[in-house]
Design a protein around this motif. Structure first.
Motif, short mmCIF file in Angstrom:
data_model
loop_
_atom_site.label_atom_id
_atom_site.label_comp_id
_atom_site.label_asym_id
_atom_site.label_seq_id
_atom_site.Cartn_x
_atom_site.Cartn_y
_atom_site.Cartn_z
N MET A 25 -2.10 3.81 -66.42
CA MET A 25 -1.36 2.80 -67.18
C MET A 25 -0.58 1.87 -66.26
O MET A 25 -0.64 0.64 -66.41
N ALA A 38 1.51 -0.30 -73.46
CA ALA A 38 2.45 0.69 -72.88
C ALA A 38 3.89 0.44 -73.32
O ALA A 38 4.80 0.36 -72.50
N CYS A 40 6.17 2.26 -74.60
CA CYS A 40 7.22 3.25 -74.30
C CYS A 40 7.44 3.42 -72.80
O CYS A 40 8.27 4.23 -72.39
N GLY A 41 6.68 2.71 -72.00
CA GLY A 41 6.88 2.76 -70.56
C GLY A 41 6.35 4.02 -69.90
O GLY A 41 6.73 4.31 -68.77
N GLY A 42 5.53 4.76 -70.60
CA GLY A 42 4.91 5.92 -69.97
C GLY A 42 5.47 7.25 -70.41
O GLY A 42 5.22 8.27 -69.76
N CYS A 44 4.78 8.92 -73.09
CA CYS A 44 3.89 9.60 -74.04
C CYS A 44 4.47 9.56 -75.45
O CYS A 44 4.47 10.55 -76.17
N ALA A 45 4.99 8.40 -75.83
CA ALA A 45 5.67 8.28 -77.11
C ALA A 45 5.23 7.05 -77.91
O ALA A 45 5.92 6.67 -78.85
N CYS A 46 4.10 6.42 -77.55
CA CYS A 46 3.75 5.21 -78.30
C CYS A 46 2.24 5.08 -78.57
O CYS A 46 1.84 4.44 -79.53
N ALA A 47 1.40 5.61 -77.72
CA ALA A 47 -0.06 5.53 -77.85
C ALA A 47 -0.61 4.12 -77.68
O ALA A 47 -1.75 3.86 -78.06
N CYS A 49 -1.17 2.75 -74.81
CA CYS A 49 -1.81 2.70 -73.49
C CYS A 49 -3.17 3.39 -73.57
O CYS A 49 -3.73 3.80 -72.57
N LEU A 84 -4.54 8.81 -73.13
CA LEU A 84 -3.41 7.90 -72.93
C LEU A 84 -3.28 7.67 -71.43
O LEU A 84 -3.08 8.62 -70.67
N CYS A 86 -1.11 6.53 -69.53
CA CYS A 86 0.14 6.88 -68.84
C CYS A 86 0.17 8.34 -68.45
O CYS A 86 1.03 8.76 -67.67
FE1 FES Z 1 3.49 5.00 -74.34
FE2 FES Z 1 1.49 5.82 -72.78
S1 FES Z 1 2.82 4.18 -72.46
S2 FES Z 1 2.19 6.66 -74.65
#
Ligand code: FES
Length: 106
Positions: A25, A38, A40-42, A44-47, A49, A84, A86
């Motif tokens: 990501m 991306a 949520c910036g990595g 693992c909270a947005c999906a 990426c 994902l 990230c």
């Molecule tokens: Fe948000 Fe990967 S950047 S889940």
């Protein structure tokens, strides 16, 4: 440094140099690959990426962990090859990796 190719929905290919330890990501964002958001910036909270791993790389990249699997439920058009980006850390073994960016994110 390894080479990663991102193929976006219109077929355009972006080839980038990625440092070990960075994520797939982060390299997409750093190189302005369209379609990887991306939000949520990595964390693992947005999906947003979400990418598809090219078939021959699936085994080498490995499976999503349970937290990533749960978050993938929120991604658009999930397939067996979905990950994902990230959550994928770049290693030497990933030189030449090809990922596809979905038509849209969640
Ligand atoms: Fe948000 Fe990967 S950047 S889940």
């Amino acid at each position: 440094m390894v080479k990663i190719s991102y193929i976006v929905h219109d077929g355009t290919r972006f080839e980038v140099k990625a440092e070990n330890g960075s994520t797939v990501m982060e390299n997409a964002i750093r190189n302005a690959v369209p379609g990887v958001e991306a939000e949520c910036g990595g964390a693992c909270a947005c999906a947003t990426c979400h990418v598809y791993i090219e078939e021959k790389w699936i085994e080498k990249i490995g499976q999503a962990d349970p937290m990533e699997e749960d978050m993938l439920d929120f991604a658009y058009a999930v397939q067996r090859s979905s990950r994902l980006s990230c959550q994928i850390k770049v290693t030497d073994e990933m030189d030449g990796l090809v990922v596809h960016v979905p038509e849209r994110q969640a």
